[in-house]
Design an enzyme around this catalytic site. Structure first.
Site, PDB file in Angstrom:
ATOM      1  N   PHE A   1       0.829  -1.200   0.000  1.00  0.00           N
ATOM      2  CA  PHE A   1       0.000   0.000   0.000  1.00  0.00           C
ATOM      3  C   PHE A   1       0.865   1.253   0.000  1.00  0.00           C
ATOM      4  O   PHE A   1       1.841   1.345   0.750  1.00  0.00           O
ATOM      5  CB  PHE A   1      -0.876   0.057   1.259  1.00  0.00           C
ATOM      6  N   ASP A   2       0.497   2.222  -0.815  1.00  0.00           N
ATOM      7  CA  ASP A   2       0.983   3.573  -0.618  1.00  0.00           C
ATOM      8  C   ASP A   2       0.187   4.156   0.556  1.00  0.00           C
ATOM      9  O   ASP A   2      -0.938   3.719   0.807  1.00  0.00           O
ATOM     10  CB  ASP A   2       0.755   4.395  -1.891  1.00  0.00           C
TER      11      ASP A   2
END
Length: 637
Positions: A313-314
């Site tokens: 995930f960013d």
């Protein structure tokens, strides 16, 4: 000659194939109903429109690269059926094969434009300074050592070091973080990032193809080229299928002396249901994903997603809302209530163009019904903060350097009070009133609603969540702790994210990346499967991804992971059934029980069963578990 033939087969694309398939289907229906309005057998319409392209493609593959695909066996069966007069069998085979090919084409994404958008990020011109003279030159003519001047709102044309001036630079193209970073003499800046406020002079250190933005463009291009599509299973096994079919047909002919049995074996050996097994399941799964807010842009994206072991995930815009909010207000003065300090800070920032200043004003107006008075004086100081006069008071709002330059003392106790917020990754704005330190406001990016529950369900789906962010370590560790993510990689540039994913995949892990920014484009390309946030995501990130989450509702991610696995289960079931049916039909054909027409109908029935089994994926779903009270982890964005 071969080039002209290839162009002819590609002419009209998917639209032409859909039209020819519709006409052929209507002709087959007329033949089944015994309608003969033409002076020739109407099934020949399907043979010509659907069968001839198959034969030509098989010949082209053999002539150019000796490429044996399922089309070779189909062509043999078509020609054999026509020779012995079984026109309907030939037409039915051609129709089913072209239907499967069309379904596959409809699941393949069109040409992506992400790389073109990246190219447009690179500025076309630069301001070169020589002595007292300033000259605008093409960006590609900038050389290492040149002194460049960058005005507010301009894109930085090369990597370099600031020589003079103060400014704030939007580095989201590289780090993904939405807040500008204050810069002054001696600080490094990167090409493709945007100068927000101040004018500054810089010395170019990396230019042209060596600059950060050009390097990212090249990496995205190479990552895109390295992500090969998954080959259709029928084509993967085509050589063995062709050999077994020809040997079986030849053996039956030699033993029985009946040509019709050999042709029937060729007909039933055609991988019609095998060809339909994958695209029908993929199409149904894509339909299901669409209902849950996903746009699947790559035909084999769900197949790749099904074997994902790590979901990276960013942070900003993906797990968080991507907009700063006031997290805390602290007053240093006993006689000054925190709400009053909040009001003075909002007055000072009322005319500010800085995202942090706008956030303070926005949050104050949301939290309070009181109207803010307009400042009597206002001055923005790039890289420092703002100075204003409101209601007869001189107000300062900014960083420690602003206080030093205005000779406002900040006690060690006051600095110590702000440290816990800075360690959590908050941005701290110190407030001064009449040359006295009055307090501070801490701003942070808030977690998305249901972020905690989403991470938990991702882990329950058998996938390891990982946080890859351009934010600094304290902020990343704080968010990861709230979400229960154990693996964190902070302060990542686009190349760092890509390298982490590449290293993980070299350990035989399959990584899926989900992000929203330009800086995530390279990681989205490098990963085994990429998912972009469609609502707040940049166009470049969306173009780089295989799947787009249109409404940004991350709660649907666990469903997509489970759906991809369910789809692969359906495909395996379809393949097993179609192959079993083929071998049973071969035995019956060799025994003379099936003739070519009956064999074609058996195949048709098998194709119907495969399609029906795939249709169940359209409405497949698992009830979402209810999050315990207070576990949403954030606020709605």
């Amino acid at each position: 000659m071969l080039d002209q033939l290839e162009k002819l087969l590609e002419w009209g694309g998917t639209r032409r194939k859909a039209v020819l398939l519709s006409v052929s289907g209507f002709a087959l229906l007329m033949s089944m109903l015994g309608m003969e309005p033409l002076p020739f057998e109407v099934s020949w319409i399907a043979i010509v429109l659907c069968g001839i392209p198959i034969v030509l493609e098989a010949v082209l593959g053999l002539a150019t690269a000796w490429d044996i695909k399922a089309d070779v066996l189909v062509s043999v069966a078509l020609i054999a059926s026509v020779i012995i007069g079984e026109d309907f069998a030939a037409a039915e085979i051609a129709f089913i094969m072209q239907l499967g090919a069309l379904l596959e084409e409809l699941t393949v994404a069109r040409a992506r434009k992400g790389i073109e958008r990246l190219v447009h990020l690179a500025p076309a011109t630069a301001r070169k300074v020589e002595g007292d003279r300033e000259e605008v030159i093409p960006a590609e003519e900038v050389r290492t050592g040149d002194v460049l001047r960058v005005l507010p709102g301009e894109t930085i044309p090369a990597d370099g070091i600031i020589l003079s001036g103060y400014t704030s630079v939007n580095q989201s193209v590289m780090t993904g973080e939405p807040l500008p970073v204050d810069k002054e003499a001696g600080d490094e800046v990167s090409s493709g990032t945007v100068n927000h406020f101040g004018t500054f002079d810089m010395k170019a250190t990396r230019t042209g193809e060596d600059s950060s933005i050009q390097r990212m463009i090249r990496l995205v291009q190479s990552a895109d080229a390295g992500k090969a599509g998954i080959v259709r299973l029928a084509d993967r096994w085509a050589t063995w299928i062709v050999v077994i079919a020809l040997v079986s047909a030849g053996g039956a002919w030699m033993v029985t002396g009946e040509l019709i049995r050999a042709v029937t074996i060729l007909v039933v050996f055609c991988p019609c249901a095998l060809v339909l097994a994958t695209p029908t399941a993929v199409m149904a799964a894509i339909g299901n994903a669409t209902r849950h807010g996903f746009l699947v842009r790559e035909g084999d994206a769900l197949e790749r997603l099904s074997c994902t072991s790590h979901l990276t995930f960013d942070k900003t815009g993906t797990l968080t809302c991507g907009a700063p909010r006031v997290a805390a207000v602290r007053s240093f003065l006993p006689e000054l209530p925190e709400q009053e300090l909040y009001r003075y800070a909002a007055c000072a920032e009322l005319r500010s163009e800085h995202p942090l200043g706008k956030a303070i004003v926005r949050c104050y107006r949301k939290d309070s019904m009181q109207k803010l008075p307009q400042p009597e004086q206002f001055r923005m100081i790039p890289g420092r903060g703002v100075r204003a006069v409101a209601q007869g008071r001189e107000l300062l709002a900014g960083n420690l350097e602003l206080f030093k330059e205005n000779r406002v003392e900040l006690s060690g106790e006051a600095k110590h009070a702000a440290e816990p917020y800075q360690e959590e990754g908050c941005s701290v704005i110190f407030i001064g009133i009449n040359r006295q330190a009055a307090g501070f406001i801490a701003l942070s990016d808030t977690l998305r609603e249901d972020a905690v529950a989403t991470i938990r369900e991702v882990r329950e789906a058998g996938v390891v969540p990982v946080l890859l962010t351009g934010d600094h370590g304290n902020a990343a560790a704080h968010v990861a702790g709230q979400l229960g993510i154990d693996r964190v990689c902070a302060e990542c540039l686009p190349e760092d994210k890509s390298n982490w994913i590449d290293a993980c995949q070299k350990e035989r892990n399959h990584v899926c990346m989900i992000g929203d920014g330009i800086n995530d484009a390279l990681a989205l390309k490098t990963s085994h499967a990429g998912i972009a946030m469609g609502g707040i995501g940049s166009d470049i990130a969306v173009d780089a991804a295989d799947i787009v989450l249109v409404n940004d509702d991350i709660r649907e991610l666990p469903h997509l992971l489970r759906l991809s696995k369910r789809m692969m289960g359906t495909i395996k079931c379809n393949l097993t059934f179609s192959m079993a049916l083929n071998f049973i039909a071969i035995i019956l054909a060799a025994g003379g029980i099936l003739n070519p027409v009956a064999g074609a109908l058996v195949h048709n029935a098998g194709s119907v069963v495969v399609i029906a089994n795939s249709v169940f994926l359209l409405k497949w779903g698992r009830k979402r578990s209810v999050s315990p009270p207070g576990e949403s982890g954030g606020a709605p964005c």
